[in-house]
Enzyme design. Sequence first.
Site, mmCIF file in Angstrom:
data_model
loop_
_atom_site.group_PDB
_atom_site.id
_atom_site.type_symbol
_atom_site.label_atom_id
_atom_site.label_comp_id
_atom_site.label_asym_id
_atom_site.label_seq_id
_atom_site.Cartn_x
_atom_site.Cartn_y
_atom_site.Cartn_z
ATOM 1 C CG ASN A 9 3.577 4.969 -2.743
ATOM 2 O OD1 ASN A 9 3.800 5.985 -3.399
ATOM 3 N ND2 ASN A 9 3.594 4.944 -1.424
ATOM 4 C CE LYS A 11 7.114 3.686 -0.019
ATOM 5 N NZ LYS A 11 7.205 3.331 1.374
ATOM 6 C CG HIS A 95 1.691 6.369 2.199
ATOM 7 N ND1 HIS A 95 2.781 6.313 3.037
ATOM 8 C CD2 HIS A 95 1.729 5.248 1.451
ATOM 9 C CE1 HIS A 95 3.458 5.197 2.783
ATOM 10 N NE2 HIS A 95 2.836 4.530 1.829
ATOM 11 C CD GLU A 97 6.463 6.324 3.280
ATOM 12 O OE1 GLU A 97 6.412 6.905 2.190
ATOM 13 O OE2 GLU A 97 6.777 5.114 3.391
ATOM 14 C CD GLU A 167 0.267 1.068 2.420
ATOM 15 O OE1 GLU A 167 0.818 0.420 1.524
ATOM 16 O OE2 GLU A 167 0.531 2.248 2.658
ATOM 17 N N GLY A 173 8.173 -0.885 4.093
ATOM 18 C CA GLY A 173 9.579 -0.626 3.807
ATOM 19 C C GLY A 173 10.527 -1.334 4.756
ATOM 20 C CB SER A 213 7.362 -5.871 3.135
ATOM 21 O OG SER A 213 8.015 -4.831 3.844
ATOM 22 N N GLY A 235 8.578 -0.548 -2.412
ATOM 23 C CA GLY A 235 9.897 -0.955 -2.903
ATOM 24 C C GLY A 235 9.886 -1.893 -4.102
#
Length: 250
Positions: A9, A11, A95, A97, A167, A173, A213, A235
């Site tokens: 992902n 982002k 997601h 976010e 998640e 993150g 993570s 990430g």
Amino acid sequence: MRTPLIAANFKMNKTVTEAINYFNEFKKLTADVKDVEIVVATPNILLYPLVNIVKGTNINLSAENVHWADNGAFTGETSAVTLKNMGVNYTVLGHSERRQMFCETNETVNKRLHNALKNGVKVIFCIGETLSEREENKTIQKVTSQITEGLKDITIEMMKDIAIAYEPIWAIGTGVTASSQQAQEVHAEIRKILNSLFNEEVAQSTRVLYGGSVKPANVKELMAQDDIDGALVGGASLKPESFIQIVKFK
Ligand code: PEP
């Protein structure tokens, strides 16, 4: 029985040039990957130039969200019809976010999910609890409502095109990964929820990914758990040399 699915992902990261360079490099690294499905979700605006680069490779492109209507007066949104027409066969939905910063609810995620599937776009459906929900022992309650409401009116047949990504929000993150036991516990519960909503076959055949993570150093242990079938990676997916180590977790 379940083919592992390792998904990136991006982002809201990378320019067109950076994304093209990434995929030109990454496709060389994935050439010898077998028995793992690879998906890379990029900002929707980057997908079109990438379609030709991944053609004939084992990399599937994914959007990061789609709208619930085929087309119309929805300024700024992306249509699953357009994605499919472009050759993009996956989207991430729900997601955290999107839920936390862009007012997505179980109901809007469910509407988007129906439209994606109707148009032949497979879905990585994200769920997960906040830190305070975990501390108050509300994790299972939270994922149960997200799954029950998010998968409303989804049929057994449609479940073939859905993977669930668990998640925990506190692990996204942050560098804090859920321990493999913590993740496994929730994944096993997710299968119980799928069993009660659908049947045992759906519970056993649906892929449940872990996200939060994930990195080269912890992927192997996570993937060794009975009910973890893949990873959704933020990430650590942004550099091909890091993401390929996760794809090649075996
Ligand atoms: C994500 O973006 O879904 C995610 C899990 O991010 P990270 O791997 O950076 O925690």
